[in-house]
Design an enzyme around this catalytic site. Structure first.
Site, short mmCIF file in Angstrom:
data_model
loop_
_atom_site.label_atom_id
_atom_site.label_comp_id
_atom_site.label_asym_id
_atom_site.label_seq_id
_atom_site.Cartn_x
_atom_site.Cartn_y
_atom_site.Cartn_z
N VAL A 101 50.89 9.00 16.24
CA VAL A 101 50.34 10.32 16.53
C VAL A 101 48.85 10.35 16.20
O VAL A 101 48.46 10.03 15.07
CB VAL A 101 51.06 11.41 15.70
CG1 VAL A 101 50.61 12.80 16.13
CG2 VAL A 101 52.57 11.26 15.81
N SER A 102 48.01 10.69 17.17
CA SER A 102 46.57 10.85 16.96
C SER A 102 45.98 9.57 16.36
O SER A 102 46.05 8.51 16.97
CB SER A 102 46.33 12.08 16.07
OG SER A 102 44.97 12.45 16.07
#
EC number: 3.1.1.-
Length: 283
Positions: A101-102
């Site tokens: 994530v990210s």
């Protein structure tokens, strides 16, 4: 009834790594989560709890975050991918599925590239190819570059609509819930994470990632504009793109909607991702 988490602290290279495992059933490949910058593992619990309860899930705090110790020296993504592989060895895992994530999406790309035999399938959420990307607005990036939202959780309530977009623009309660789960590892750990990605890019080797890959993007992501996820899906040979009607943290704010998409992808029977060449015959 939700499975309880098993928390363990792993000692590797004079580094304490805090881990959490939600036990599952052996017929499903375990899922390893690489979290976003500054984000302690508790922040992904709402997402984990939306997944199939039979799925075993591994989360951990990277060095300098949450309950993991802060290293004396900075690190880079290849070194952190190696540390992750050693952590999986310690916890007795072989092959896993991976979601990043990210910031954790960059680390997930590095892990899939460096340890293809350990990564069966890859999910990239709200992430980019590093330095070669279309950035968000300068104001948003400046807010993100500061660790203040993790050192002072009340700060995130004020800036969440601007940096996260999506549901955070409409529901102030989301920011309060997010802030309540923050466990800061301190400013230095955050700066080490920023340093890990400084100048890093995967753009020149994305075509070598052979794992089946699901790229998830929010259509209202101020930090990482949608075009970056389109680029990932274009460069990774075996990738598919799915766009979510939300912002940067759709994995949390839309967990109930996103989890079935991920489970369907993980359970699809497809051609083996990592092909090992046959040894050349002698003669």
């Amino acid at each position: 009834m939700p499975q309880p988490y098993i928390f363990r602290t792993v000692e590797l290279d004079n580094q304490s790594i805090r881990t959490a495992v939600r036990p599952g059933k052996p017929h499903l490949t375990p899922l390893l989560i690489f979290n976003g910058i500054g984000a302690n593992l508790e922040l992904v619990f709402p997402f984990i709890e939306a997944l199939d309860p039979d799925l075993e899930v591994i989360a951990f705090d990277v060095p300098g975050v949450g309950g993991s110790s802060t290293p004396r020296h900075p690190y880079r993504f290849p070194g952190l991918a190696k540390l992750t592989a050693r952590m999986l060895d310690y916890l007795d895992y072989g092959q896993v599925n991976v979601i990043g994530v990210s910031w954790g999406g960059a680390l997930a790309q590095q892990f899939a590239h460096d340890y293809p035999e350990r990564c069966k399938k890859l999910v990239l959420a709200a992430t980019a190819a590093g330095a070669v990307m279309v950035p968000g607005k300068p104001k948003v990036l400046w807010m993100m570059a500061s660790p203040r939202r993790y050192v002072q959780p009340s700060h995130v309530i004020r800036i969440a609509p601007t940096i996260y977009g999506g549901g955070f623009r409409r529901d102030p309660e989301l920011a309060m819930q997010h802030a309540s789960k923050v466990r800061s590892g301190g400013k230095m750990g955050y700066y080490w994470q920023l340093f890990a990605g400084l100048g890093w890019t995967s753009i020149h080797w994305l075509h070598k990632i052979q794992q089946p890959t699901l790229v998830l993007a929010g259509d209202d992501d101020p930090l990482i504009p949608l075009i970056n996820m389109r680029l990932l899906a274009w460069r990774i040979p075996n990738a598919q793109l799915h766009i979510i009607d939300d912002g940067h943290l759709f994995l949390i704010t839309r967990a109930e909607a996103v989890a079935p998409i991920i489970m369907k992808f993980l359970q699809q029977e497809r051609q083996r991702a990592v092909m090992h060449p046959r040894p050349a015959s002698g003669g």
